[in-house]
Design a protein around this motif. Structure first.
Motif, mmCIF file in Angstrom:
data_model
loop_
_atom_site.group_PDB
_atom_site.id
_atom_site.type_symbol
_atom_site.label_atom_id
_atom_site.label_comp_id
_atom_site.label_asym_id
_atom_site.label_seq_id
_atom_site.Cartn_x
_atom_site.Cartn_y
_atom_site.Cartn_z
ATOM 1 N N UNK A 13 0.845 -1.191 0.000
ATOM 2 C CA UNK A 13 0.000 0.000 0.000
ATOM 3 C C UNK A 13 0.877 1.236 0.000
ATOM 4 N N UNK A 14 0.469 2.210 -0.776
ATOM 5 C CA UNK A 14 1.114 3.521 -0.799
ATOM 6 C C UNK A 14 0.018 4.555 -0.575
ATOM 7 N N UNK A 15 0.179 5.358 0.444
ATOM 8 C CA UNK A 15 -0.843 6.348 0.772
ATOM 9 C C UNK A 15 -0.243 7.738 0.668
ATOM 10 N N UNK A 16 -0.661 8.465 -0.365
ATOM 11 C CA UNK A 16 -0.165 9.831 -0.557
ATOM 12 C C UNK A 16 -1.046 10.812 0.206
ATOM 13 N N UNK A 17 -0.436 11.890 0.646
ATOM 14 C CA UNK A 17 -1.174 12.958 1.313
ATOM 15 C C UNK A 17 -0.412 14.259 1.139
ATOM 16 N N UNK A 18 -1.084 15.367 1.458
ATOM 17 C CA UNK A 18 -0.423 16.667 1.451
ATOM 18 C C UNK A 18 -0.766 17.552 0.270
ATOM 19 N N UNK A 19 -1.521 17.033 -0.682
ATOM 20 C CA UNK A 19 -1.908 17.866 -1.810
ATOM 21 C C UNK A 19 -2.910 18.928 -1.398
ATOM 22 N N UNK A 27 4.186 23.328 -0.655
ATOM 23 C CA UNK A 27 3.447 22.179 -0.160
ATOM 24 C C UNK A 27 4.442 21.059 0.096
ATOM 25 N N UNK A 28 4.092 20.176 1.033
ATOM 26 C CA UNK A 28 4.888 18.980 1.235
ATOM 27 C C UNK A 28 3.997 17.765 1.072
ATOM 28 N N UNK A 29 4.351 16.931 0.123
ATOM 29 C CA UNK A 29 3.650 15.675 -0.089
ATOM 30 C C UNK A 29 4.326 14.563 0.697
ATOM 31 N N UNK A 30 3.512 13.646 1.171
ATOM 32 C CA UNK A 30 4.014 12.467 1.866
ATOM 33 C C UNK A 30 3.462 11.218 1.202
ATOM 34 N N UNK A 83 6.857 -3.048 -9.623
ATOM 35 C CA UNK A 83 6.459 -1.646 -9.523
ATOM 36 C C UNK A 83 5.065 -1.558 -8.921
ATOM 37 N N UNK A 84 4.871 -0.522 -8.100
ATOM 38 C CA UNK A 84 3.537 -0.282 -7.531
ATOM 39 C C UNK A 84 3.318 1.210 -7.426
ATOM 40 N N UNK A 85 2.090 1.636 -7.789
ATOM 41 C CA UNK A 85 1.739 3.053 -7.772
ATOM 42 C C UNK A 85 0.726 3.361 -6.682
ATOM 43 N N UNK A 86 0.839 4.560 -6.143
ATOM 44 C CA UNK A 86 -0.205 5.067 -5.272
ATOM 45 C C UNK A 86 -1.346 5.624 -6.111
ATOM 46 N N UNK A 87 -2.388 6.093 -5.425
ATOM 47 C CA UNK A 87 -3.582 6.562 -6.120
ATOM 48 C C UNK A 87 -3.509 8.029 -6.499
ATOM 49 N N UNK A 88 -2.552 8.749 -5.974
ATOM 50 C CA UNK A 88 -2.349 10.126 -6.377
ATOM 51 C C UNK A 88 -2.978 11.141 -5.454
ATOM 52 N N UNK A 89 -2.414 12.341 -5.478
ATOM 53 C CA UNK A 89 -2.954 13.458 -4.711
ATOM 54 C C UNK A 89 -2.897 14.698 -5.589
ATOM 55 N N UNK A 90 -3.975 15.470 -5.570
ATOM 56 C CA UNK A 90 -4.089 16.625 -6.452
ATOM 57 C C UNK A 90 -3.342 17.824 -5.875
ATOM 58 N N UNK A 91 -2.558 18.449 -6.721
ATOM 59 C CA UNK A 91 -1.900 19.715 -6.386
ATOM 60 C C UNK A 91 -2.368 20.751 -7.399
ATOM 61 N N UNK A 92 -2.916 21.838 -6.899
ATOM 62 C CA UNK A 92 -3.395 22.902 -7.757
ATOM 63 C C UNK A 92 -2.728 24.208 -7.333
ATOM 64 N N UNK A 93 -2.076 24.856 -8.291
ATOM 65 C CA UNK A 93 -1.382 26.109 -8.023
ATOM 66 C C UNK A 93 -2.096 27.218 -8.787
ATOM 67 N N UNK A 94 -2.618 28.181 -8.055
ATOM 68 C CA UNK A 94 -3.350 29.274 -8.683
ATOM 69 C C UNK A 94 -2.413 30.454 -8.958
ATOM 70 N N UNK A 95 -2.704 31.172 -10.017
ATOM 71 C CA UNK A 95 -1.845 32.300 -10.399
ATOM 72 C C UNK A 95 -2.325 33.589 -9.759
#
Length: 115
Positions: free
Chosen positions: A3-9, A18-21, A103-115
């Motif tokens: 299991x890979x659990x991403x967070x921080x987005x 931002x810091x992703x984990x 190889x194994x992938x996590x499910x992803x975390x969204x990062x949005x940068x506004x201008x």
């Protein structure tokens, strides 16, 4: 079971940080190469940074000097510190573990940068 659990987005203004984990379980973390990838809408997934089992690192040209990948083998966690964020950094960020061809992938975390 791996299991890979991403967070921080999240949503951040340009110039912010931002810091992703990515917390891993079910693997011998220290033996794995841990990587961060990202995929923006309509674009291919691209490598952002890699931390190898020998602690060497690699960064994509677009993020060098702004992003830092690090790992804590005791916590089975890899981090991506992202500074001076730009709107073009907006993407879903994925964590990947690999040992050889395993190889194994996590499910992803969204990062949005506004201008």
């Amino acid at each position: 079971q791996v299991q890979l659990a991403e967070s921080g987005g999240g949503l951040v203004q340009a110039g912010g940080s931002l810091r992703l984990s990515c917390a891993a379980s079910g693997i011998i973390f220290s033996l794995n190469t841990m990587s961060w990838y990202r995929q923006a809408p309509g674009k291919q997934r691209e490598l952002v940074a890699t931390s190898s089992s020998d602690s060497s690192t690699y960064y994509a040209v677009a993020v060098r000097g702004r992003f830092t990948i690090s790992r804590d083998n005791a916590k089975n966690t890899v981090y991506l510190q992202m500074n001076s964020l730009k709107p073009e950094d907006t993407a879903v960020y994925y964590c990947k573990r690999s040992v050889g061809f395993d190889v194994y992938w996590g499910q992803g975390t969204q990062v949005t940068v506004s201008s």
